[in-house]
Design a protein around this motif. Structure first.
Motif, short mmCIF file in Angstrom:
data_model
loop_
_atom_site.label_atom_id
_atom_site.label_comp_id
_atom_site.label_asym_id
_atom_site.label_seq_id
_atom_site.Cartn_x
_atom_site.Cartn_y
_atom_site.Cartn_z
N ASN A 117 0.73 3.78 -3.09
CA ASN A 117 -0.02 5.00 -2.79
C ASN A 117 0.81 6.07 -2.09
O ASN A 117 0.52 7.26 -2.23
CB ASN A 117 -1.24 4.66 -1.94
CG ASN A 117 -2.21 3.75 -2.66
OD1 ASN A 117 -2.68 4.07 -3.74
ND2 ASN A 117 -2.51 2.60 -2.07
N GLN B 255 -3.24 -3.43 -5.64
CA GLN B 255 -3.28 -1.98 -5.48
C GLN B 255 -3.33 -1.28 -6.83
O GLN B 255 -3.76 -0.13 -6.94
CB GLN B 255 -2.05 -1.49 -4.71
CG GLN B 255 -2.03 -1.83 -3.24
CD GLN B 255 -3.01 -1.00 -2.41
OE1 GLN B 255 -3.55 0.01 -2.88
NE2 GLN B 255 -3.25 -1.43 -1.19
N ASP C 153 0.83 -1.21 0.00
CA ASP C 153 0.00 0.00 0.00
C ASP C 153 0.86 1.25 0.00
O ASP C 153 0.62 2.21 -0.75
CB ASP C 153 -0.92 -0.02 1.22
CG ASP C 153 -1.73 1.27 1.34
OD1 ASP C 153 -2.65 1.48 0.54
OD2 ASP C 153 -1.42 2.08 2.26
#
Length: 409
Positions: free
Chosen positions: A182, A213, A178
């Motif tokens: 991100n 993701q 993640d």
């Protein structure tokens, strides 16, 4: 974290592990070295105290030692003096198994903290389970240890005597993926692992979650434990166009890999797990480590108010090793055992089934530790799911994000 397996185990290593003797006694006349009671209870510690991974292993040993010293000073369990018996597994699974057998054979040992490496744990769990001896690892992160080989589809706890204060790779790998996608805005990852229990498991979870993701894994490869020449792999990574190298393994190889990667002109960060989270990684890699990333369990120990005295004591005693990775989790693991002993051993009297009772007491325990809330779920896993991403900035690991993972299904 963690596994390290070495092919050759010499007779000298085995003999060295076995020459360490128990220091405990139930003799009512034995006051122990700290004098807090007249019955001695031994807490075993198993970790790599020399050689590979010894920086983090020593942090575990002395984290547990401080917990025992505090318990004796505060007379936490009236009538009981606690002692540590530390055995060196050298990150070798077979040696860890020998150490487990040695600890089981010592009647004064009522609990064990360790090991560091997940691969070593796989060879110790059955030994402790057969003897009803509680084992709490401050650092093992492989999900199979608590939920079985088919943990992703059918969770089954293999051993009721095994617990850990570290959260698992199922969350660590997802948290890294993640952040990579991100937070660091990386879209193309090259994934490498060291073919060991910890490294291969962690990189697999990262790879799955990075793709979910929205990222792309554009290459994968493996290295061997002990490798020092990564020229072929470096060329492959550089030519792939990856903007991130994810490495499942430990600092011994990754600190060399990142240096060779940067020296070849591939200026991309190497991202790994808690197996890399040690100052040794930065010292060895030097400036090449700048910008590299790791995930590790919990939040930075130096920021925890409850750990202030622990950190101060560790530094004042000038203990060797790295307290920042697992020291506080070892302290809390030892404390969980100490509290369980306090519920079972009354007036210094140890019941014949003390070990089995202590296992049950640990399962039910819940208290505020120096690393956070300490409690265990039905699998023996910690209920504390906090994780942190660290980045090398100006020659030091700096925390850049803390939180909990939310794996994508």
């Amino acid at each position: 974290m963690r596994q390290r397996s070495l092919i050759a185990i010499t007779a000298a290593l085995a003999a060295g592990a076995l020459t360490l003797t128990a220091c405990g006694s139930r003799d009512s006349g034995d006051k122990g070295s700290s004098g807090s009671g007249n019955t001695t209870v031994v807490i075993g510690v198993d970790a790599p105290l020399t050689g590979q991974n010894s920086a983090t292993g020593l942090g575990i040993q002395y984290g547990a030692q401080i917990a025992v010293d505090d318990a004796n000073k505060n007379k936490t369990v009236p009538g009981v003096t606690f002692k540590i018996q530390a055995l060196d597994d050298k990150a070798v699974p077979a040696t860890g198994q020998q150490n487990a057998s040695q600890l089981v054979a010592e009647k004064d040992v009522l609990g064990v903290v360790g090991p560091l490496n997940s691969g070593v744990a796989t060879q110790m769990q059955q030994v402790f389970a057969t003897a009803n001896l509680v084992q709490i690892s401050p650092s093992n992160t492989n999900p199979e240890l608590t939920m079985g080989k088919n943990w992703q589809t059918n969770k089954v706890r293999p051993f009721k005597t095994y617990f850990r204060t570290a959260t698992t790779d199922a969350l660590q790998g997802a948290y890294a993926a993640d952040y990579a996608y991100n937070g660091a805005k990386k879209k193309k990852a090259f994934v490498v692992d060291d073919k060991q229990t910890y490294g291969a498991g962690l990189s697999k979870i990262f790879q799955e979650q990075f793709v979910k993701q929205g990222g792309k894994v554009i290459g994968t490869d493996h290295v061997n434990v002990g490798d020092r020449d990564f020229s072929t792999l470096v060329t492959k990574i550089k030519n792939s166009g990856a903007d991130l190298l994810y490495y499942g393994g430990q600092y011994d190889e990754s600190e060399v890999l990142t240096k060779q990667l940067k020296d070849a002109g591939a200026n991309i960060p190497l991202f790994g797990g808690d197996g890399m989270f040690t100052p040794t990684y930065i010292k060895t890699a030097g400036k090449a480590a700048e910008g590299d990333l790791v995930t590790s369990i919990g939040v930075p120990v130096d920021t925890l108010p409850a750990a202030k005295d622990f950190v101060a004591t560790y530094k004042a005693k000038k203990y060797p090793g790295d307290y920042g990775t697992y020291g506080s989790y070892a302290y809390d693991a030892a404390t969980a055992i100490i509290k369980a002993v306090g519920q079972v051993v009354k007036d210094g009297k140890i019941p014949s089934d003390a070990r089995a009772q202590i296992v049950d007491a640990v399962q039910k325990n819940s208290f505020d530790g120096i690393s956070g809330k300490i409690a265990f779920d039905e699998y023996g896993d910690t209920t504390n799911k906090q994780l942190t991403v660290y980045q090398v900035q100006n020659g030091e690991w700096k925390s850049v994000k803390s939180g909990t993972a939310n794996p994508k299904s």
